[in-house]
Scaffold this motif. Sequence first.
Motif, mmCIF file in Angstrom:
data_model
loop_
_atom_site.group_PDB
_atom_site.id
_atom_site.type_symbol
_atom_site.label_atom_id
_atom_site.label_comp_id
_atom_site.label_asym_id
_atom_site.label_seq_id
_atom_site.Cartn_x
_atom_site.Cartn_y
_atom_site.Cartn_z
ATOM 1 N N ALA A 1 -0.136 10.550 4.480
ATOM 2 C CA ALA A 1 -0.206 10.536 3.022
ATOM 3 C C ALA A 1 0.805 10.264 2.204
ATOM 4 N N THR A 2 0.939 9.369 1.143
ATOM 5 C CA THR A 2 1.857 9.387 0.426
ATOM 6 C C THR A 2 2.239 10.587 -0.172
ATOM 7 N N HIS A 3 3.068 10.742 -0.891
ATOM 8 C CA HIS A 3 3.555 12.005 -1.633
ATOM 9 C C HIS A 3 2.437 12.476 -2.958
ATOM 10 N N ALA A 4 2.183 11.187 -3.531
ATOM 11 C CA ALA A 4 1.231 11.257 -4.532
ATOM 12 C C ALA A 4 -0.185 11.697 -3.885
ATOM 13 N N GLU A 5 -0.512 10.952 -2.744
ATOM 14 C CA GLU A 5 -1.802 11.525 -2.249
ATOM 15 C C GLU A 5 -1.872 12.947 -1.841
ATOM 16 N N GLY B 1 0.753 -1.233 0.060
ATOM 17 C CA GLY B 1 0.069 -0.040 -0.014
ATOM 18 C C GLY B 1 0.740 1.343 0.087
ATOM 19 N N HIS B 2 2.060 1.167 -0.407
ATOM 20 C CA HIS B 2 2.915 2.361 -0.439
ATOM 21 C C HIS B 2 2.942 2.897 -1.726
ATOM 22 N N GLU B 3 3.613 3.848 -2.027
ATOM 23 C CA GLU B 3 3.970 4.498 -3.317
ATOM 24 C C GLU B 3 5.410 4.258 -3.587
ATOM 25 N N ILE B 4 5.572 3.962 -5.035
ATOM 26 C CA ILE B 4 7.309 3.907 -5.430
ATOM 27 C C ILE B 4 7.046 5.054 -6.437
ATOM 28 N N LEU C 1 7.577 13.962 -19.422
ATOM 29 C CA LEU C 1 7.223 12.657 -19.089
ATOM 30 C C LEU C 1 6.095 12.429 -18.225
ATOM 31 N N GLY C 2 5.151 13.566 -17.971
ATOM 32 C CA GLY C 2 4.125 13.614 -17.537
ATOM 33 C C GLY C 2 4.063 13.353 -15.842
ATOM 34 N N PHE C 3 5.104 13.589 -15.343
ATOM 35 C CA PHE C 3 4.773 13.455 -13.645
ATOM 36 C C PHE C 3 3.860 14.606 -13.003
ATOM 37 N N SER C 4 3.460 14.093 -12.099
ATOM 38 C CA SER C 4 2.324 15.099 -11.647
ATOM 39 C C SER C 4 3.065 15.996 -10.477
ATOM 40 N N TYR C 5 4.107 15.226 -9.666
ATOM 41 C CA TYR C 5 4.751 16.248 -8.851
ATOM 42 C C TYR C 5 6.269 16.043 -8.715
ATOM 43 N N ASP C 6 6.792 16.797 -8.126
ATOM 44 C CA ASP C 6 8.339 16.709 -7.899
ATOM 45 C C ASP C 6 8.406 16.958 -6.380
ATOM 46 N N SER C 7 9.686 16.219 -6.053
ATOM 47 C CA SER C 7 9.940 16.588 -4.552
ATOM 48 C C SER C 7 11.473 16.584 -4.590
ATOM 49 N N SER C 8 12.124 17.576 -4.743
ATOM 50 C CA SER C 8 13.335 17.720 -4.713
ATOM 51 C C SER C 8 14.020 19.360 -4.595
ATOM 52 N N LEU C 9 12.903 20.230 -4.423
ATOM 53 C CA LEU C 9 13.441 21.702 -4.208
ATOM 54 C C LEU C 9 13.011 22.221 -2.781
ATOM 55 N N MET C 10 13.477 23.360 -2.443
ATOM 56 C CA MET C 10 13.364 23.737 -0.941
ATOM 57 C C MET C 10 12.950 25.237 -0.655
#
Length: 312
Positions: free
Chosen positions: A289-293, A118-121, A179-188
């Motif tokens: 929540a997962t990052h996608a959620e 039930g986790h996100e990859i 490439l159609g990603f809905s989110y990024d998690s790299s910036l600050m």
Amino acid sequence: MSTTEPDATATQSWRWPESQWRRHVEAVRAGRPLKPERWPDGARVAVALSFDSDHETIPLRDGHTSPGLLAQGEYGARVGAPRVLDLLARFGAPATFFMPAVSALLHPDEARSYTRDGHEIAVHGWIHERNTLLGAEDEKALVGRALDTLTDLTGQRPTGIRTPSWDFSDSTLRTILDLGFSYDSSLMADDEPYEILAAGRPTGLVEIPVDWIRDDAPYFTMDRYGAVRPHSRPRDVLEIWTDEFDAAYRSGGVFQLTLHPHVIGHRSRLIVLRELLDHIAGHPGVWFATHAELAQAVRAAIPPHEIPEHTS
């Protein structure tokens, strides 16, 4: 030329005309804040746990193949990840696992266990490459290959990405959008999610910001041949993370945490993660929540007619 690699005149940036320093600053920028008025089910705070399952890819990326270095990464797959999954199950907390494709190919059962439980990859590069040192074509090819690999292994197509270097090259944003990603998690640029701007233009891409404060690696990393040594007691780090959560709770925001199975998975460190989760779970109104959620929830703050469409 990468946005993070200075050109020959960088040491004379005081000579730059205003148009030049503005162009660099505005290339990738934080846009509108996306924290909603309320979280799902009336929760007061969103908790987004993430684990970068790098394992052996850190030494492999740099061409280091000694059994000693590879064993440090193997610990994450052999010991750390199972312990993390057991702990998450105890709290019923979904998490996001950012996994380099090479790591997933080395440990396919582990990759599949994330989605099965039930986790996100999510994507974390091909071999934890330094994307800021790549040309545009190579970067896009590696991210695309990583995306396809994780999809084939798990049957779940990732919707999010975290760049291996927590940074963007000149071509990273374009690659992510194409490439159609809905989110990024790299910036600050914030504590809370925001929309990324490209040269001042809204992109529709959600940023779930990270920070070194909420990452285990700076506190616990060890390099036997360098000056890098663990400089923090686990319980001192627990105090920092607890304060970060408490502040997020008071403001009704997001508590985002980045961990690594080969780092946090050691016994003395896993104890403080368990105590942190005990502290979080002891508060009413917590939404794990997962990052996608999380991205889906905050994306509602962008009116549909204002979400740009991107094509390759």
